[in-house]
Design a protein around this motif. Structure first.
Motif, PDB file in Angstrom:
ATOM      1  N   ALA A  44      51.698  38.825  47.298  1.00  6.06           N
ATOM      2  CA  ALA A  44      51.497  39.865  46.280  1.00  6.06           C
ATOM      3  C   ALA A  44      50.022  39.956  45.885  1.00  6.06           C
ATOM      4  O   ALA A  44      49.477  41.049  45.693  1.00  6.06           O
ATOM      5  CB  ALA A  44      52.355  39.553  45.051  1.00  6.06           C
ATOM      6  N   ARG A  45      49.356  38.814  45.778  1.00  9.69           N
ATOM      7  CA  ARG A  45      47.936  38.796  45.425  1.00  9.69           C
ATOM      8  C   ARG A  45      47.107  39.478  46.514  1.00  9.69           C
ATOM      9  O   ARG A  45      46.174  40.252  46.225  1.00  9.69           O
ATOM     10  CB  ARG A  45      47.483  37.360  45.212  1.00  9.69           C
ATOM     11  N   LEU A  46      47.431  39.210  47.782  1.00  8.63           N
ATOM     12  CA  LEU A  46      46.703  39.836  48.881  1.00  8.63           C
ATOM     13  C   LEU A  46      46.898  41.350  48.865  1.00  8.63           C
ATOM     14  O   LEU A  46      45.945  42.116  49.068  1.00  8.63           O
ATOM     15  CB  LEU A  46      47.182  39.250  50.215  1.00  8.63           C
ATOM     16  N   GLU A  47      48.131  41.801  48.626  1.00  6.06           N
ATOM     17  CA  GLU A  47      48.402  43.239  48.594  1.00  6.06           C
ATOM     18  C   GLU A  47      47.643  43.908  47.446  1.00  6.06           C
ATOM     19  O   GLU A  47      47.139  45.028  47.597  1.00  6.06           O
ATOM     20  CB  GLU A  47      49.901  43.472  48.464  1.00  6.06           C
ATOM     21  N   ARG A  48      47.555  43.229  46.289  1.00  6.69           N
ATOM     22  CA  ARG A  48      46.803  43.807  45.175  1.00  6.69           C
ATOM     23  C   ARG A  48      45.326  43.925  45.515  1.00  6.69           C
ATOM     24  O   ARG A  48      44.679  44.932  45.195  1.00  6.69           O
ATOM     25  CB  ARG A  48      46.988  42.938  43.924  1.00  6.69           C
ATOM     26  N   ARG A  49      44.794  42.914  46.156  1.00  8.00           N
ATOM     27  CA  ARG A  49      43.369  42.947  46.518  1.00  8.00           C
ATOM     28  C   ARG A  49      43.077  44.043  47.532  1.00  8.00           C
ATOM     29  O   ARG A  49      42.027  44.683  47.488  1.00  8.00           O
ATOM     30  CB  ARG A  49      42.943  41.590  47.070  1.00  8.00           C
ATOM     31  N   LEU A  50      43.996  44.236  48.441  1.00  6.31           N
ATOM     32  CA  LEU A  50      43.802  45.277  49.454  1.00  6.31           C
ATOM     33  C   LEU A  50      44.118  46.664  48.912  1.00  6.31           C
ATOM     34  O   LEU A  50      43.683  47.676  49.483  1.00  6.31           O
ATOM     35  CB  LEU A  50      44.689  44.986  50.676  1.00  6.31           C
ATOM     36  N   GLY A  51      44.907  46.705  47.860  1.00  8.81           N
ATOM     37  CA  GLY A  51      45.271  47.995  47.285  1.00  8.81           C
ATOM     38  C   GLY A  51      46.290  48.754  48.101  1.00  8.81           C
ATOM     39  O   GLY A  51      46.348  49.984  48.040  1.00  8.81           O
ATOM     40  N   ILE A  59      42.075  37.179  65.019  1.00 10.69           N
ATOM     41  CA  ILE A  59      41.002  36.530  64.262  1.00 10.69           C
ATOM     42  C   ILE A  59      41.504  35.225  63.662  1.00 10.69           C
ATOM     43  O   ILE A  59      40.843  34.173  63.748  1.00 10.69           O
ATOM     44  CB  ILE A  59      40.495  37.466  63.147  1.00 10.69           C
ATOM     45  N   VAL A  60      42.697  35.274  63.061  1.00  8.72           N
ATOM     46  CA  VAL A  60      43.286  34.071  62.478  1.00  8.72           C
ATOM     47  C   VAL A  60      43.542  33.022  63.550  1.00  8.72           C
ATOM     48  O   VAL A  60      43.261  31.838  63.368  1.00  8.72           O
ATOM     49  CB  VAL A  60      44.593  34.424  61.738  1.00  8.72           C
ATOM     50  N   ARG A  61      44.087  33.452  64.679  1.00 14.28           N
ATOM     51  CA  ARG A  61      44.390  32.497  65.744  1.00 14.28           C
ATOM     52  C   ARG A  61      43.109  31.840  66.269  1.00 14.28           C
ATOM     53  O   ARG A  61      43.072  30.623  66.481  1.00 14.28           O
ATOM     54  CB  ARG A  61      45.117  33.226  66.886  1.00 14.28           C
ATOM     55  N   ASP A 121      39.861  36.226  52.538  1.00 14.20           N
ATOM     56  CA  ASP A 121      39.986  34.781  52.496  1.00 14.20           C
ATOM     57  C   ASP A 121      40.922  34.338  53.615  1.00 14.20           C
ATOM     58  O   ASP A 121      42.042  34.833  53.750  1.00 14.20           O
ATOM     59  CB  ASP A 121      40.550  34.382  51.130  1.00 14.20           C
ATOM     60  N   LEU A 122      40.470  33.370  54.441  1.00 17.84           N
ATOM     61  CA  LEU A 122      41.211  33.017  55.649  1.00 17.84           C
ATOM     62  C   LEU A 122      42.590  32.457  55.337  1.00 17.84           C
ATOM     63  O   LEU A 122      43.545  32.727  56.068  1.00 17.84           O
ATOM     64  CB  LEU A 122      40.403  32.003  56.472  1.00 17.84           C
ATOM     65  N   SER A 123      42.733  31.694  54.249  1.00 20.90           N
ATOM     66  CA  SER A 123      44.040  31.119  53.943  1.00 20.90           C
ATOM     67  C   SER A 123      45.063  32.206  53.638  1.00 20.90           C
ATOM     68  O   SER A 123      46.222  32.113  54.041  1.00 20.90           O
ATOM     69  CB  SER A 123      43.923  30.147  52.767  1.00 20.90           C
ATOM     70  N   SER A 124      44.650  33.263  52.929  1.00 18.14           N
ATOM     71  CA  SER A 124      45.564  34.367  52.629  1.00 18.14           C
ATOM     72  C   SER A 124      45.943  35.120  53.905  1.00 18.14           C
ATOM     73  O   SER A 124      47.105  35.489  54.102  1.00 18.14           O
ATOM     74  CB  SER A 124      44.915  35.340  51.638  1.00 18.14           C
ATOM     75  N   LEU A 125      44.960  35.338  54.773  1.00 23.31           N
ATOM     76  CA  LEU A 125      45.239  36.032  56.028  1.00 23.31           C
ATOM     77  C   LEU A 125      46.151  35.197  56.909  1.00 23.31           C
ATOM     78  O   LEU A 125      47.076  35.725  57.553  1.00 23.31           O
ATOM     79  CB  LEU A 125      43.930  36.340  56.753  1.00 23.31           C
ATOM     80  N   SER A 126      45.911  33.896  56.961  1.00 22.89           N
ATOM     81  CA  SER A 126      46.746  33.013  57.775  1.00 22.89           C
ATOM     82  C   SER A 126      48.181  33.023  57.277  1.00 22.89           C
ATOM     83  O   SER A 126      49.131  33.026  58.072  1.00 22.89           O
ATOM     84  CB  SER A 126      46.197  31.586  57.749  1.00 22.89           C
TER      85      SER A 126
END
Length: 298
Positions: free
Chosen positions: A41-48, A75-77, A6-11
């Motif tokens: 924390a949510r992003l880290e859980r999703r990525l494992g 990519i984000v930029r 999800d772009l917002s999490s990556l940004s």
């Protein structure tokens, strides 16, 4: 459910790394620190996998986090730039821009362009602060800073606006009472008017000369006026002294010796460039680079 890409999490992750802390990322994005922390924390859980190592004093990337950041930052930029380009085609500049600039250069070079800009974009409001002190853009809530001289905020995005030629000047009355300097070392025999007490190391003709100061003004225009009044010699931007040099109320010293050329620079944060108004103003300022001086303050 959203996917890990999800772009917002990556940004948000990219912003945390670039700003250096969760708190700084929150200020840049206008979000509470708790929101930033939950999303990370949510992003880290999703990525494992853990991306950052947190401590009370520092924030650092794990090996996985470094590889992930290196891959997603461009990519984000690109996505942010593409989004901004689309928005700029469909939205007229509007809203408030808070800008800080040095007094003399701001009055002579920046203010006339701001007036022209506001004439073209009536939905834009500008809160202009002219002073010669350095400010923190984020803490001060500024969208854009114009600075002269060395740039210390390496995390800010910078664009050169112009080269500023410097001159050393004195009044005729000062030179009637003191010997006219013939070489850089002679400047040490004169008292100086400076913006700040620490600005006494003058680079002239490849030499560095320490000039004792008599008056510190905190303002370049007052520095010039004090030199005109015979308080001492001064090291000022040429555009600020041209009128006095032409009238003879100031005299250029050591004209055959090379003096430093300082840069006028526009500075802003990565978050601020999302503003259509700021991007349009920067395009306007950079299109006229180098910015010519319309008229020096009297």
């Amino acid at each position: 459910m959203r996917e890990p890409d999800d772009l917002s999490s990556l940004s948000m992750f990219v912003c945390i790394v670039e700003e250096g802390s969760l708190s700084a990322a929150g200020r840049a994005l206008g979000l509470p620190k708790a929101t930033i922390s939950r999303n990370l924390a949510r992003l880290e859980r999703r990525l494992g996998a853990p991306l950052l190592i947190r401590s009370t004093r520092a924030l650092s990337l794990t090996d996985t986090g470094r590889r992930f950041f290196d891959r997603i930052q461009p990519i984000v930029r690109d996505a942010q730039l593409a989004t901004a380009e689309v928005k700029s085609h469909h939205a007229a500049p509007s809203g408030l821009l808070r800008i800080t600039a040095p007094v003399a250069y701001g009055q002579a070079a920046i203010a006339p362009r701001l007036l022209s800009f506001m004439g073209r974009y009536p939905a834009v409001r500008i809160d202009l602060h002219l002073h010669d002190g350095r400010v923190n853009l984020v803490n001060g809530g500024y969208d854009l800073a114009i600075r002269m001289g060395a740039i210390e905020d390496s995390e800010l995005i910078s664009h050169k606006l112009a080269d500023i030629t410097m001159v050393i000047v004195a009044s005729p009355s000062w030179l009637e009472q003191h010997e006219v300097p013939r070489r850089p070392a002679d400047l040490a025999q004169h008292a100086a008017v400076v913006n700040r007490p620490e600005l006494v190391q003058w680079r002239v003709g490849g030499e560095t000369v320490r000039v004792p100061w008599r008056m510190s003004t905190g303002n370049m225009i007052v520095t010039r006026d004090a030199a005109r009044a015979g308080v001492g010699i001064a090291f000022v931007p040429e555009f600020l002294a041209l009128g006095d040099l032409e009238r003879g109320s100031l005299v250029r010293l050591l004209p055959d010796f090379e003096l430093p050329v300082i840069q006028a620079t526009a500075l802003y944060t990565r978050a601020a460039i999302q503003s259509v108004a700021l991007r349009t103003l920067l395009d306007d300022l950079l299109a006229s680079r180098p910015i010519e001086i319309d008229a020096a303050p009297p």
